[in-house]
Write a protein that holds these residues in place. Structure first.
Motif, PDB file in Angstrom:
ATOM      1  N   LYS A  12     -10.936   8.796  15.179  1.00 23.73           N
ATOM      2  CA  LYS A  12     -11.648   8.389  13.965  1.00 23.73           C
ATOM      3  C   LYS A  12     -11.188   7.008  13.514  1.00 23.73           C
TER       4      LYS A  12
ATOM      5  N   GLU B 135     -15.098  11.694   6.331  1.00 25.39           N
ATOM      6  CA  GLU B 135     -14.296  10.881   7.259  1.00 25.39           C
ATOM      7  C   GLU B 135     -13.771   9.623   6.570  1.00 25.39           C
TER       8      GLU B 135
ATOM      9  N   ARG C 185     -11.891   6.703  -1.347  1.00 22.98           N
ATOM     10  CA  ARG C 185     -11.111   6.355  -0.164  1.00 22.98           C
ATOM     11  C   ARG C 185      -9.777   5.731  -0.561  1.00 22.98           C
TER      12      ARG C 185
ATOM     13  N   LEU D 138      -6.869  -2.316   5.632  1.00 26.19           N
ATOM     14  CA  LEU D 138      -6.523  -1.931   4.276  1.00 26.19           C
ATOM     15  C   LEU D 138      -6.110  -0.474   4.204  1.00 26.19           C
ATOM     16  N   SER D 139      -6.653   0.335   5.114  1.00 26.64           N
ATOM     17  CA  SER D 139      -6.317   1.752   5.113  1.00 26.64           C
ATOM     18  C   SER D 139      -5.045   2.024   5.897  1.00 26.64           C
ATOM     19  N   GLY D 140      -4.426   0.964   6.409  1.00 29.61           N
ATOM     20  CA  GLY D 140      -3.170   1.139   7.114  1.00 29.61           C
ATOM     21  C   GLY D 140      -3.325   1.446   8.598  1.00 29.61           C
ATOM     22  N   ILE D 141      -4.532   1.261   9.138  1.00 36.40           N
ATOM     23  CA  ILE D 141      -4.728   1.487  10.572  1.00 36.40           C
ATOM     24  C   ILE D 141      -4.129   0.309  11.332  1.00 36.40           C
TER      25      ILE D 141
ATOM     26  N   ALA E 259     -13.361   3.799  12.840  1.00 36.41           N
ATOM     27  CA  ALA E 259     -13.260   3.076  11.578  1.00 36.41           C
ATOM     28  C   ALA E 259     -12.992   1.597  11.835  1.00 36.41           C
TER      29      ALA E 259
ATOM     30  N   ILE F  76       0.847  -1.189   0.000  1.00 31.01           N
ATOM     31  CA  ILE F  76       0.000   0.000   0.000  1.00 31.01           C
ATOM     32  C   ILE F  76       0.886   1.244   0.000  1.00 31.01           C
TER      33      ILE F  76
ATOM     34  N   GLU G  76     -10.831  10.675   4.766  1.00 27.19           N
ATOM     35  CA  GLU G  76      -9.767  10.916   5.742  1.00 27.19           C
ATOM     36  C   GLU G  76      -9.098   9.608   6.164  1.00 27.19           C
ATOM     37  N   MET G  77      -9.924   8.586   6.389  1.00 25.08           N
ATOM     38  CA  MET G  77      -9.374   7.291   6.780  1.00 25.08           C
ATOM     39  C   MET G  77      -8.527   6.702   5.664  1.00 25.08           C
ATOM     40  N   GLY G  78      -8.939   6.982   4.416  1.00 22.83           N
ATOM     41  CA  GLY G  78      -8.136   6.525   3.288  1.00 22.83           C
ATOM     42  C   GLY G  78      -6.737   7.107   3.355  1.00 22.83           C
ATOM     43  N   ALA G  79      -6.660   8.329   3.889  1.00 23.62           N
ATOM     44  CA  ALA G  79      -5.355   9.012   3.968  1.00 23.62           C
ATOM     45  C   ALA G  79      -4.685   8.761   5.304  1.00 23.62           C
ATOM     46  N   PHE G  80      -5.104   7.730   6.012  1.00 21.39           N
ATOM     47  CA  PHE G  80      -4.620   7.518   7.375  1.00 21.39           C
ATOM     48  C   PHE G  80      -3.098   7.502   7.465  1.00 21.39           C
ATOM     49  N   LEU G  81      -2.469   6.872   6.485  1.00 18.60           N
ATOM     50  CA  LEU G  81      -1.018   6.724   6.567  1.00 18.60           C
ATOM     51  C   LEU G  81      -0.264   7.992   6.178  1.00 18.60           C
ATOM     52  N   ARG G  82      -1.009   8.982   5.667  1.00 19.45           N
ATOM     53  CA  ARG G  82      -0.320  10.196   5.221  1.00 19.45           C
ATOM     54  C   ARG G  82      -0.196  11.190   6.359  1.00 19.45           C
ATOM     55  N   ASP G  83       0.984  11.742   6.516  1.00 24.78           N
ATOM     56  CA  ASP G  83       1.171  12.740   7.562  1.00 24.78           C
ATOM     57  C   ASP G  83       1.117  14.156   6.999  1.00 24.78           C
TER      58      ASP G  83
ATOM     59  N   LYS H 131      -7.556  12.186  14.804  1.00 25.18           N
ATOM     60  CA  LYS H 131      -7.279  11.151  13.811  1.00 25.18           C
ATOM     61  C   LYS H 131      -7.351   9.762  14.443  1.00 25.18           C
TER      62      LYS H 131
END
Lengths: 235, 337, 463
Positions: free
Chosen positions: B194, A98, A148, B208-211, B198, A77, A101-108, B191
């Motif tokens: 959320k 939201e 997302r 899948l979203s990297g959480i 999620a 990913i 936003e969660m799709g961008a979770f790994l982005r800082d 964050k």
């Protein structure tokens, strides 16, 4: 050199039997590749091999010339591969915004640009940005799901049957959107049940049978091939 | 007219304020159960004992502080000890997760296996709590006893009856409001919060979203520890610490969670108040209220109590049964399967 | 946990079971030799009762994966049955308030029927719920109005020794059956409400009902004398005092001990015989209980085997192995689960009645979730969930550990704190708290077995 390449893919889930038997699939940036075929042909499995969810016995996967065969899914990913599952592909109890936003979770970094681009691509999402994703229609949900996945600014988008269960009109609209996504320079790989319509927008088409490539060619060429038409497109 | 006002004051003093306080305590406890449920997907039977454990640690630190001569003036010293109580409880919960629950999570065991493991954890904590502080009542409240005294109220209103608000009650309400606002701010605005929602909503998509699931689980336990400890300490300040009463809180807490809709934070809060008010309203003896309201010759002889206090958890149970029969998803459409 | 993975190793249980039970017997004999035979028999009797309770829970857990956290309540119902069946009726109490109690009971039944009638009549209409609520509230008020003076009158009758209605004065063994029926009734009610929903809901509902049942028994003095306890329950076996005077018994003891009695002069002979008779009487009584209890245990075990081999049992196993598939095939999963839940609870109720019989008294204050719910669960999990013999073994072994853990815990704490010196307050506190160590140990045992040996000592055998 094609951007995303799977060569001689052989393997299955865990220690189970091989579902793929040496199949080759590739897609370049700014292209749409479509995998079609009968039920149980290994279409979704082939796609998941790019995501690293498969135990590959043979074959290799390269991304922009780099070998990613042995990378774990999260690492892939970060390498720029995004995946949209067929079902349960949105957070139903969260708003559209939201979800993105969660799709961008790994982005800082600041991802408002990406978000705005996605809103440009899918205007309906901007309109419904504060609604719960669970309250949207099927087609709108798929757009949320694609949006997302695109929040990580991927270079490859994997779509597992994006039009499953939506009406023909919605399907046409979704394909229009996917064409727009492609025009941003994305490599799009999708599995489709609606083979004919999907091949119409495909730059590359793969017909899989029993985990092997049966027919390969441009979407238009496959549509024109009488054998493919007879066997897989219902005449 | 003053009779009615007096009746109202009696009602407020013996029903409304205690129920509000108790409701806050239940709401905090229930929030912990609901958080664990939505993230780890099981009903945590150890919640009552967790509350007791957090309280025990806080009491011990309080005594230590008191022996050093530290105090908070009119506020109970326990407030100073609270952060340490939360810290230790969080540590213990994280250890239970590491050595008990994580194994079943990686194995993707059925939720009932988690429930059973939580029963084991519950009894270990049950033993530890009594090992540390014994099975008897402990009083650890100090500082000013009343926030609003009877004399002050009478002087202010000129009524015969008085509305008394104890410091512990005022503190409970204030702290609960602060904690709930903070929790909702965390869940809705940050964050991590959320990401937690999620993950609770759709585990696979969250991955899948990297959480990072481990991080979400850890934070959930820490929040639960904070909620449980605060709820337990407030309950202890309000009614005195007794380990058995924390075990007995388990049923009202579960009832509150299910009434509100399991997995729904807002449901846990509403459920907590529904249970608390029903319990207090049903078990209060209305003789005094009615004496003011009714004409003298109609004044009741008995206590006019619907249910004796020994059966107060029957109230939770009956409400629970009604919800299961009528609307198993609860008021806020929680998860049923 | 209730499902065994297809690749789990198959163990030959016959050998395992034989060894395990031999070890158990050896331990009991050891206690008999080193401590006393009376103690060994006391432990054995409680072992058998524990085993029956564990068997009941195992039926629910092992056959259907039902998690019952209310074992305490079902066992207490069994205890209640011993009072209702075996105690002599208190005539004055019946005269004082019996009619009112009966009338109140009828009112409650009438209220329930009225509520059900309203439910049928107004189903789906507005005010449906409110009307039912009104009916119930009216019913409760009327029944309280009838009941309260009756209860006061009953409890005023000689409160020091009776103050309750008493029972039917029938032989106590009937109470075992009635106890099972009472528990089955409560299980039916709870199962109807909570089965078919989330699996945790049954756990929560059983937790609730058991707390309420025990609270009722603690507080309704007219029924159970509450915390004043009912003592002197009639026995199904002879009394020690009668035996000590019965010539046949004295002769029997004399004949059995003729070796050790020979060569004593007559005064010594009488004195020694006297103590022997007293000891033997207590052992004889305990043996009688052992025989009765063992009979029940074997009967229930045999019934379990028969049930599992019947078409019903095959369906139960099919459901357990794949609930979704069974549901899809049109099997009534919830209905089957309800039956299993009722059966298991009934067995727990029987065991509860047997326990009260053995104790000779009903003490509502002694029902704690620790002893009656948690401990039984440890037995089931340790023994081997799903395996009946395993549950029995678990019942035996865990009860033995439970009984012996307190002295061991005390000893351990004593050894660990000896460096503190006798004056130390902390040492005193820790010694006082040693009893809690065994709770912690039991919790740890449960978690460790669940984790490292989820099939317990005797795993279920594939058929």
């Amino acid at each position: 050199m094609t951007y995303l390449v799977g060569e001689g893919l052989t393997g299955g889930y865990g220690s189970g039997p091989s579902i793929l038997n040496g199949c080759n699939i590739s897609v370049d940036r700014g292209e749409i590749a479509v995998i079609v075929g009968p039920n149980g042909a290994g279409k979704s499995t082939a796609m998941k091999s790019f995501l690293g969810l498969l135990n590959l016995k043979e074959g290799k996967v390269t991304l922009d010339g780099k070998d990613i065969t042995h990378l774990e899914p999260p690492a892939r990913i970060s390498e720029g591969i995004a995946f949209v599952p067929q079902t349960e592909n949105v957070f139903v109890s969260m708003t559209v915004e939201e979800n993105l936003e969660m799709g961008a979770f790994l982005r800082d970094d600041d991802f408002t640009d990406t978000r705005d681009q996605i809103y440009d691509l899918f205007p309906i999402l901007k309109e419904k940005r504060f609604q719960l994703a669970g309250q949207l229609s099927g087609g709108q949900r798929q757009q949320v799901a694609v949006g997302r996945a695109m929040m990580t600014k991927p270079t490859v988008l994997l779509l597992d049957e994006p039009t499953a269960g939506v009406s023909p009109i919605v399907m046409d609209e979704l394909f229009d959107r996917i064409l727009e996504v492609k025009s941003t320079g994305m490599a799009v790989l999708m599995v489709e049940q609606n083979a004919r319509q999907a091949l119409e927008i495909a730059d590359r088409g793969y017909v899989l049978v029993m985990g092997e490539n049966k027919h390969t060619g441009s979407g238009a060429a496959l549509l024109a091939d009488p054998v493919v038409r007879k066997s897989f497109l219902g005449g | 007219m003053t009779d009615y006002l007096n009746a109202l004051v009696v009602f407020a003093n013996f029903v409304f304020v205690p129920a509000l306080t108790y409701g806050c305590q239940l709401a905090l406890g229930s929030l912990g159960v609901t958080m664990i449920y939505s993230v780890l997907r099981f009903s945590n039977f150890a919640q009552g004992e967790t509350m007791a454990f957090g309280t025990v640690i806080t009491i011990m630190v309080t005594w230590l502080l008191q022996s050093w001569g530290v105090s908070l003036g009119f506020l109970p010293t326990a407030l100073l000890a609270l952060p340490i109580g939360i810290l230790v409880t969080a540590l213990v919960l994280l250890l239970t997760d590491r050595y008990v629950y994580r194994y079943y999570r990686t194995k993707r065991s059925k939720s009932i296996t988690f429930v059973m493991a939580s029963l084991g954890v519950m009894f270990i904590m049950n033993g530890v709590v009594r090992l540390l502080l014994g099975p008897n009542d402990q009083n650890f409240a100090d500082g000013e006893r009343f926030f609003l005294t009877a004399d002050a109220f009478r002087a202010w209103t000129g009524l015969d009856e008085a509305l008394v608000i104890r410091t512990s009650q005022a503190l409970t309400i204030i702290l609960a409001v602060i904690l709930v606002v903070a929790l909702f701010w965390f869940l809705q605005r940050t964050k991590t919060g959320k990401a937690m929602r999620a993950y609770a909503d759709n585990e696979n998509l969250a991955l899948l979203s990297g959480i990072n699931p481990d991080r979400i689980v850890r934070i959930t336990w820490i929040i639960t520890a904070a909620l449980a400890t605060v709820a337990g300490v407030l309950y202890g300040l309000d009614k005195g610490y007794k380990p058995l009463s924390y075990y007995n809180l388990l049923l009202p807490i579960f009832a509150a969670v299910i009434v509100g809709g399991i997995g729904k934070p807002i449901g846990a809060i509403v459920g907590g108040f529904i249970i608390a008010f029903s319990e207090v309203i049903v078990t209060y003896a209305y003789k005094k209220v009615l004496t003011y309201v009714l004409p003298t010759d109609m004044a009741p002889d008995g206590l006019v109590q619907l249910l004796s206090t020994e059966y107060k958890f029957a109230v939770s149970f009956v409400i629970l049964v009604i919800v299961l029969l009528v609307k198993p998803t609860g008021l806020f459409k929680g998860k049923v399967l | 946990m209730s499902q065994r993975p297809s690749n789990a190793p198959l163990h030959d249980n016959t050998v395992r079971a034989s060894i395990a039970f031999l070890v158990m017997a050896g331990l009991l004999i050891l206690i008999g030799v080193t401590q006393s035979w009376a103690l060994a028999l006391t432990i054995l009797n409680l072992c058998i009762i524990s085993a029956i309770m564990a068997l009941g829970v195992n039926i629910q857990w092992g056959y259907a994966g039902l998690f019952n956290v209310g074992i305490m309540g079902f066992a207490a119902l069994g205890g209640l049955a011993t009072i209702i069946i075996s105690m002599p009726p208190v005539k004055e109490a019946w005269q004082a308030g019996g009619m009112r109690v009966l009338l109140a009971l009828i009112t409650i039944l009438a209220t329930i029927s009225a509520a059900l009638f309203v439910h049928k009549l107004f189903q789906g209409k507005r005010l449906h719920g409110w009307l039912i609520a009104v009916v119930i509230i009216i019913g409760v008020v009327i029944s309280r109005y009838i009941l309260d003076p009756g209860v006061a009158a009953i409890e005023a009758v000689n409160p020091a020794s009776t103050g309750y209605l008493g029972g039917l004065g029938l032989p106590v063994v009937f109470a075992w059956i009635v106890g099972g029926c009472l528990a089955a009734g409560a299980a039916w009610l709870i199962g109807k409400i909570a089965l078919g929903l989330r699996s945790d809901y049954l756990a929560i509902a059983t937790l609730g009902i058991s707390e309420i049942l025990v609270a009722v028994m603690r507080n309704e003095d007219w029924l159970t004398r509450g915390v004043k306890n009912v003592t002197g329950l009639p026995r199904p076996v002879p009394y020690e005092l009668e035996l000590q005077q019965a010539p046949w018994f004295i002769n029997l003891v004399e004949r059995l001990n003729s070796g050790s009695l020979a060569g004593l002069n007559s005064t010594d002979h009488t004195a020694v015989l006297q103590t022997l008779v007293v000891d033997s009487a207590s052992i004889f009584v305990k043996l009688c209980y052992t025989g009765l209890f063992a009979l029940v245990l074997i009967l229930i075990l045999q019934l379990c085997v028969l049930a599992l081999d019947s078409p019903w049992g095959r369906m139960v196993r099919a459901i357990r192995d794949n609930e979704v598939a069974a549901d899809a095939m049109g099997k009534d999963v919830t209905g089957r689960h309800l039956q299993i839940f009722i059966l298991g609870s009934a067995v727990v109720g029987i065991a509860g009645a047997m326990l009260a019989t053995l104790d000779g008294q009903f003490t509502p204050g002694s029902y704690s979730p620790l002893r009656f719910t948690f401990l039984i669960w440890v037995m089931v999990i340790v023994g081997g969930s799903g395996n009946n013999l395993g549950a029995v073994l678990g019942g035996f072994l865990v009860w033995l550990i439970w009984v012996e853990a307190e002295p061991v815990g005390f000893w351990l704490m004593d050894a660990l704190t000896s460096w503190m010196g006798d004056g130390s307050g902390l040492r005193k506190h820790l010694l006082d708290s040693a009893q809690y160590m065994r709770v912690i140990i039991m919790g740890a045992v449960l978690l460790l077995v669940m984790r490292f040996s989820p099939w317990g000592l005797l795993p279920e055998q594939n058929r």
